[in-house]
Design an enzyme around this catalytic site. Sequence first.
Site, PDB file in Angstrom:
ATOM      1  N   LYS A 204     -21.459 -23.170  31.153  1.00  0.00           N
ATOM      2  CA  LYS A 204     -21.565 -21.953  30.337  1.00  0.00           C
ATOM      3  C   LYS A 204     -22.156 -22.290  28.973  1.00  0.00           C
ATOM      4  O   LYS A 204     -21.799 -23.309  28.358  1.00  0.00           O
ATOM      5  CB  LYS A 204     -20.186 -21.314  30.172  1.00  0.00           C
ATOM      6  CG  LYS A 204     -20.204 -19.979  29.414  1.00  0.00           C
ATOM      7  CD  LYS A 204     -18.814 -19.383  29.347  1.00  0.00           C
ATOM      8  CE  LYS A 204     -18.780 -18.079  28.555  1.00  0.00           C
ATOM      9  NZ  LYS A 204     -17.433 -17.476  28.500  1.00  0.00           N
TER      10      LYS A 204
ATOM     11  N   SER B 104     -16.579 -12.782  29.916  1.00  0.00           N
ATOM     12  CA  SER B 104     -17.874 -13.174  29.399  1.00  0.00           C
ATOM     13  C   SER B 104     -18.577 -14.245  30.224  1.00  0.00           C
ATOM     14  O   SER B 104     -19.753 -14.522  30.062  1.00  0.00           O
ATOM     15  CB  SER B 104     -17.705 -13.711  27.976  1.00  0.00           C
ATOM     16  OG  SER B 104     -16.888 -14.883  27.973  1.00  0.00           O
TER      17      SER B 104
ATOM     18  N   SER C  54     -11.839 -13.988  30.618  1.00  0.00           N
ATOM     19  CA  SER C  54     -13.266 -14.206  30.872  1.00  0.00           C
ATOM     20  C   SER C  54     -13.591 -15.199  31.962  1.00  0.00           C
ATOM     21  O   SER C  54     -14.764 -15.404  32.274  1.00  0.00           O
ATOM     22  CB  SER C  54     -13.963 -14.629  29.566  1.00  0.00           C
ATOM     23  OG  SER C  54     -14.021 -13.553  28.672  1.00  0.00           O
TER      24      SER C  54
END
Length: 487
Positions: free
Chosen positions: A84, A159, A183
């Site tokens: 990420k 997210s 998330s």
Amino acid sequence: MSLGSIEQVREAVATGATTATAVAERHYARIAADDVPASEGGKGIHSFLVLSKERALTQAAKIDAMVAAGEALPPLAGVPVGIKDVLVMQGSPATAGSKILQGYMPPYDATVVKRLEAAGAVLLGKLNCDEFAMGSSNENSAYGPVLNPRALDRVPGGSSGGSAAAVAAGFAVATLGTDTGGSIRQPAAFCGVVGVLPTYGRISRYGLIAFASSLDRVGPFATNVRDAATMLSVLAGKDEMDATSSDRPVGDYVGALKKPVSGLRIGVPAEYFGEGLDPEIRAAIEKALNRLRSAGCEVKTIALPHTKYAVPTYYVIATAEASANLSRFDGVRFGLRTGSGKTGSQTLSEMYRETRDQGFGAEVTRRILLGTYVLSAGYYDAYYRKAQQVRTLLTRDFLAAFAEVDAIVAPVTPKPAFKLGEKTDDPVQMYLEDIYSVAASLAGICGMSVPCGETAAGLPIGVQVLAAHFDEETMLRVGLAIESGQV
């Protein structure tokens, strides 16, 4: 569909059935075919922001050399993994999905990146995410939204939507995401993969671009519980570079999966099954609970009485910490700079303002403003201090519950994945997507999302398994029992 589990990839590389280089190239080919975003002329998922092909193939060649030399292979030998883009990785841009960090090249690796590579993982590249990890749909990225591989008109969750989507689409065998208020768990549920929220302090945050420091946690995505346990074993443990990381011994997460769940006490919080829960999600979780009953678990209703305060408490604390953390992005030290002569501004404060106006997106700006407000003179006691007091009450609810039960099973989200653009104009409705996930985040306990079925329309449904602080072994055992019992 994934190109294989961690165990399958490692075994194939170790036996010479394939090479780590061939595995990496195969995944890059799939990314090239299916991940190209519309902005670049494709119709793809847009899970990756940048590929680290040179670094990945260098690592793959090292693994292949180890195989040729007959050396013992590390646990993730040749396994393709995505990172990420809120985690720094030397040689690759780190944007956190924001324009304000456009062009920033970090000079070091996050601890989790080092641990993955030391374990033999091949790091494919950086994954798309909501800007500074702020969002529940991955529509807040400055570089365009991610699509849900299971339904291209739906969001993948946020997210860490890019991380979940990359696993669901088979672009990577496993990925890293971060979870501040849901998330990891929510995108895992929306995309039909496994996502793990470790206990706060279990995995190092060194090298993580912070959103809310007392809430942010790094965790893995995978296609199955065993792979998630393997990833957790590699990532967990004390890090001298992170003062918040725990020195508690790391459990045998993979070994724990061999233990039966018979006799475990499973709590079902009444507060998580009220009005607003989609009937198909409720039915899928009831089936998961029946699987646990069939496996010999005792299932009982429990109370988490302060749950109704979790969302407002979370958004006071998270935005306050975001306001403090994001003050460093000012155009002076790194990233985007506007003004200071370029657009006519003559003072330092004008340069700050113009840089932030152009660099931060609407959601990040909204949260900074909220956080600054609740920390301001005259409001600190009324909002921030009160929220911290309620956080303590929420934590006590879980401590009391885990005195009665070994694990808690609950929904991850109130509804399945929603359509792209459906909630972008209504921040409150977007925030309510976190209604079942933020309490565990505030309490610091561990949790995971495990696929437990589909809606009639074919959308994935996830079930949330929560366990006490540092009891990831029980969490994983219950998750495996749910996964194994699926029909």
